[in-house]
Design an enzyme around this catalytic site. Sequence first.
Site, short mmCIF file in Angstrom:
data_model
loop_
_atom_site.label_atom_id
_atom_site.label_comp_id
_atom_site.label_asym_id
_atom_site.label_seq_id
_atom_site.Cartn_x
_atom_site.Cartn_y
_atom_site.Cartn_z
N GLY A 250 23.34 85.26 -62.45
CA GLY A 250 24.73 85.68 -62.55
C GLY A 250 25.72 84.55 -62.69
O GLY A 250 26.93 84.78 -62.71
N ASP A 251 25.24 83.30 -62.76
CA ASP A 251 26.17 82.17 -62.94
C ASP A 251 25.44 81.08 -63.73
O ASP A 251 24.36 81.34 -64.28
CB ASP A 251 26.70 81.70 -61.58
CG ASP A 251 28.12 81.14 -61.69
OD1 ASP A 251 28.41 80.43 -62.66
OD2 ASP A 251 28.94 81.41 -60.79
#
Length: 440
Positions: A250-251
């Site tokens: 997610g990053d």
Amino acid sequence: MEIMQKLQFFFFVFTFLALGFEDTLALTTCSGTVPMKYRKETISIEDYGAVGDGRTVNTWSFQKAIYRIKHLRRRGGTLLYVPPGVWLTGSFNLTSHMTLFLAKGATIKAVQDTENWALVDPLPSYGRGRERPGGRYMSFINADRIHDVIITGENGTIDGQGGVWWDLWRNQTLVYNRPNLIELMHSKDIIISNVIFKNSPFWNIHPVYCTNVVIQHVAILAPHDSPNTDGIDPDSSNNICIEDSYISTGDDLVSIKSGWDEYGISYGRPSHDITIRRIKGSTPFAGVSIGSEASGGVHSILMENINIYNSGIGVHIKTEVGRGGYIKNVTISGVNLYDVHHGIKINGGSNDHPDNKYDPNAIPDVRDISIKNVWGVNIERPGSITGIKDRPFTGICLSNVKLWTANGDVIPWKCTDVSGCAIDVRPRPCTELTGSSTVG
Ligand SMILES: *[C@@H]1O[C@H](CO)[C@@H](O)[C@H](O)[C@H]1NC(C)=O
Ligand SMILES: *[C@@H]1O[C@H](CO)[C@@H](O)[C@H](O)[C@H]1NC(C)=O
Ligand SMILES: *[C@@H]1O[C@H](CO)[C@@H](O)[C@H](O)[C@H]1NC(C)=O
Ligand SMILES: *[C@@H]1O[C@H](CO)[C@@H](O)[C@H](O)[C@H]1NC(C)=O
């Protein structure tokens, strides 16, 4: 000599067959940078009473087994074998001269007891938790001031069960900084290979103040909407090699850092001599990045053969007034992008600070960055470079960079406060980069 030649020949044939014809024969790897030790002694977590039923909490067994390795100090070190099964445990510390070996079908799973999770001090180069003031929850697996450590096996899984932590972040009830899945601190001679990392509460693998770390053949997985689940963040560390891995989180997939504003400046430990290659994956944020916390400096970085798809940004170099430090001597070569919103982004103005004590005159120095051989398809915004006013980024050179939008629209590069060169760049690079030889 003859035996050596035969071995070399077999190695050559094996490599050739393994790779097929399309790949280069002289595939460079970091194997050998840190010696792969074959431990004389093996113990199993089951010998310490652990039960792999996915329900029994095995924290005490992991601690006892590792205590035993630390204090018995067998010559050549000890391998801790984790058999197939689901081994639920709270966080634990590794020790020197050990291999944590996860068998095929073995999962080490973090308990979800957020209320009783141990706390540790903030990192000196950050002054506080990255997301919350004060301390931090201890990482699930920790290495502090140790050396000669291997985490490997047959692609077993380390699962952080981060969901409850992501919810605490989302509903803004987090008290301290979420735990990393693995943090290596003040440590050296570490190999992490053939392990799957899953659902980290926060960053996945965080080597900080480390030397000689090789991470290869890992998979790192977390949902695209999981907050701050960075893949690998080498931080104030040197001689780090990350290669042949698949990361979807997610990053940022890999992000090189070196401390935050005044804390990073006074700690003063740069990240340098870092190689990142043959990384593939997808994220709503950046494939490979440097910063924005780079206050201790970042230099001598090589990133090559990077494949990013279905992502927010391909290559991102980010910093901010107040960071100080520098980002220099960076080579990024061989990047394939597919379905990426923003191809190449280099910018000041990250606009987040640990507190109001940062020095507004601490302007980072960004220079000598070469980005070459980039090919991108379905790119919404090819590139932008936004330097810092009165302190332009210098020596930013693009060569053979081709970024195509889905519908053939030509979206121009946007640049301010930058100088450097551009050769063979499409669409046509901004005029701040001289030496353009192509019309886009
Ligand atoms: C693990 O290491 C941390 C420091 O990194 C220390 O505070 C903690 O007490 C250690 N825990 C155990 C069980 O040894
Ligand atoms: C582990 O996964 C890698 C691919 O990442 C594969 O090459 C290797 O054969 C696997 N090993 C085992 C023991 O399954
Ligand atoms: C926030 O999320 C946690 C974890 O899922 C949950 O236990 C808690 O009740 C939530 N708090 C609020 C105020 O929604
Ligand atoms: C620049 O970085 C490369 C790694 O990409 C390194 O080999 C080289 O020594 C560095 N040069 C200087 C002058 O530090």
